[in-house]
Design a protein around this motif. Structure first.
Motif, short mmCIF file in Angstrom:
data_model
loop_
_atom_site.label_atom_id
_atom_site.label_comp_id
_atom_site.label_asym_id
_atom_site.label_seq_id
_atom_site.Cartn_x
_atom_site.Cartn_y
_atom_site.Cartn_z
N MET A 1 3.28 1.51 -10.35
CA MET A 1 4.12 0.75 -9.44
C MET A 1 5.54 1.30 -9.42
SD MET A 1 5.06 -3.31 -9.46
CE MET A 1 3.35 -3.81 -9.42
N ILE A 2 6.06 1.64 -10.60
CA ILE A 2 7.41 2.21 -10.67
C ILE A 2 7.48 3.53 -9.92
CG2 ILE A 2 9.10 3.25 -12.25
CD1 ILE A 2 8.40 1.13 -14.27
N ASP A 3 6.47 4.38 -10.09
CA ASP A 3 6.44 5.65 -9.37
C ASP A 3 6.45 5.44 -7.86
OD1 ASP A 3 6.39 7.08 -11.72
OD2 ASP A 3 4.21 7.20 -11.79
N HIS A 4 5.68 4.45 -7.41
CA HIS A 4 5.62 4.16 -5.98
C HIS A 4 6.98 3.68 -5.46
CE1 HIS A 4 4.10 2.70 -2.13
NE2 HIS A 4 4.67 1.55 -2.39
N MET B 1 9.89 4.34 -6.65
CA MET B 1 10.84 5.45 -6.63
C MET B 1 10.59 6.40 -5.46
SD MET B 1 12.96 4.90 -9.08
CE MET B 1 12.75 3.16 -8.66
N GLU B 2 9.31 6.61 -5.13
CA GLU B 2 8.97 7.50 -4.02
C GLU B 2 9.48 6.94 -2.69
OE1 GLU B 2 4.81 7.99 -4.09
OE2 GLU B 2 4.77 9.15 -5.96
N LYS B 3 9.49 5.61 -2.58
CA LYS B 3 9.91 4.98 -1.34
C LYS B 3 11.42 4.78 -1.24
CE LYS B 3 5.80 4.54 0.36
NZ LYS B 3 5.43 5.30 1.58
N ASN B 4 12.11 5.03 -2.34
CA ASN B 4 13.56 4.83 -2.36
C ASN B 4 14.25 6.15 -2.00
OD1 ASN B 4 16.23 4.22 -2.84
ND2 ASN B 4 15.83 3.18 -4.77
N ASP B 5 14.53 6.34 -0.72
CA ASP B 5 15.08 7.61 -0.26
C ASP B 5 16.50 7.87 -0.77
OD1 ASP B 5 12.77 8.08 1.16
OD2 ASP B 5 13.53 7.13 2.98
N GLY B 6 17.23 6.81 -1.07
CA GLY B 6 18.62 6.99 -1.49
C GLY B 6 18.79 7.24 -2.97
N ILE C 1 15.02 15.13 -14.08
CA ILE C 1 15.76 14.13 -14.86
C ILE C 1 15.23 12.73 -14.54
CG2 ILE C 1 18.01 13.03 -15.19
CD1 ILE C 1 19.29 15.77 -14.68
N LEU C 2 14.98 12.49 -13.27
CA LEU C 2 14.45 11.19 -12.86
C LEU C 2 13.10 10.93 -13.51
CD1 LEU C 2 14.44 8.65 -11.13
CD2 LEU C 2 13.54 10.00 -9.24
N ASP D 1 -5.85 0.22 -6.66
CA ASP D 1 -5.71 1.68 -6.70
C ASP D 1 -4.79 2.21 -5.60
OD1 ASP D 1 -7.54 2.05 -8.87
OD2 ASP D 1 -9.18 1.66 -7.46
N ASP D 2 -4.20 1.31 -4.82
CA ASP D 2 -3.34 1.72 -3.71
C ASP D 2 -2.06 0.88 -3.78
OD1 ASP D 2 -2.04 2.18 -1.29
OD2 ASP D 2 -3.92 2.43 -0.18
N MET D 3 -0.96 1.49 -4.26
CA MET D 3 0.27 0.73 -4.45
C MET D 3 0.88 0.27 -3.14
SD MET D 3 1.02 0.07 -7.55
CE MET D 3 -0.73 -0.31 -7.70
N GLU D 4 0.61 0.99 -2.05
CA GLU D 4 1.12 0.55 -0.75
C GLU D 4 0.47 -0.78 -0.36
OE1 GLU D 4 3.60 0.53 2.33
OE2 GLU D 4 3.55 2.20 0.90
N LYS D 5 -0.84 -0.88 -0.57
CA LYS D 5 -1.54 -2.14 -0.29
C LYS D 5 -1.15 -3.21 -1.30
CE LYS D 5 -5.63 -0.14 1.93
NZ LYS D 5 -7.11 -0.01 1.88
#
Length: 256
Positions: free
Chosen positions: A1-4, A6-11, A40-41, A197-201
């Motif tokens: 969930m954390i990885d998802h 971070m991927e969606k946080n463009d800023g 680093i992230l 298995d799908d963090m978007e859902k």
């Protein structure tokens, strides 16, 4: 969930770039810097995930991770995976596997006691003030003053009371089982189980699923709706009895 997240946080990378510029005075802006920021992230995210769930820290966290000061990097040292080093105690703050005394419990004590109208005699602020890093039998751990022993008793009694009076209450358990049955019926048409298995859902799997089933007019969710309507009418599953057993839940279900 954390990885998802971070991927969606463009800023996020831009923010990290600004922080790096403030700390080092450098602003290269080249592709290598962006890749370095990503690395680093990843290290920071691994550290955060291990604070939440320390079970696998030995494989993912190096004993030391010190950036070279001569290269302009910020000097830092990550907590070791070895309990004989002092900074190991950072793994006992959020999720303490040693004795279960951690801030995660203190957080839900304050929240749940407030909303349930229960008295919380445990004083977390007093315990924090008395906390010290001590070496015990060659291992560093978070320890507390002996005079705070009764405060710790209150902590475990609060936890027991919440489980007895709320978390494991027979009415709560009945409604939980009914919601589970309703969602299993609805899963045939809403594919709720795919969200694991799908963090978007998963991020879209909110409380409105309950209302979506109740307001469905297609007829496909009638079985699930019937169960949820029973909850609204307070026609819940009846508790036939309780028993204490050393058998696993699976063994009990087979025997029943």
């Amino acid at each position: 969930m954390i990885d998802h997240l971070m991927e969606k946080n463009d800023g996020l990378l831009k923010y990290m770039k600004d922080v790096r510029k403030e700390m080092t005075g450098e602003d290269r802006g080249d592709p290598e810097e962006i890749e370095e920021l990503k690395n680093i992230l990843k290290e920071d995210l691994d550290f955060i995930k291990n604070l939440i769930d320390p079970k696998h820290k030995a494989e993912t966290i190096p004993a030391t991770d010190q950036a070279a000061e001569e290269a302009g990097g910020a000097s830092k040292q990550r907590p070791p995976s070895n309990p004989s080093e002092k900074r190991y105690i950072l793994y006992e703050i959020v999720s303490n596997e040693r004795n279960k005394i951690d801030v995660d419990k203190w957080d839900y004590f304050a929240r749940d006691c407030h909303y349930l109208g229960m008295k919380n005699s445990f004083d977390h602020e007093r315990l924090i003030k008395s906390a010290r890093a001590c070496e015990v039998d060659g291992e560093w751990q978070i320890c507390y003053r002996d005079k705070d022993v009764f405060n710790l008793y209150d902590m475990f009694y609060t936890r027991f009371s919440l489980h007895k009076r709320a978390f494991q209450h027979k009415v709560k358990n009945s409604i939980e089982l009914m919601i589970t049955d309703a969602f299993l019926e609805a899963d045939k048409h809403l594919s709720l189980s795919e969200a694991i298995d799908d963090m978007e859902k998963y991020t879209q799997l909110t409380d409105d699923v309950f209302e979506k089933i109740l307001n469905d007019s297609s007829g496909k969710l009638d079985d699930a709706k019937a169960i949820l309507l029973r909850i609204h009418r307070r026609d819940i599953y009846s508790c036939l009895g309780e028993l204490i057993s050393q058998k696993s839940k699976k063994e009990l279900q087979v025997s029943i």
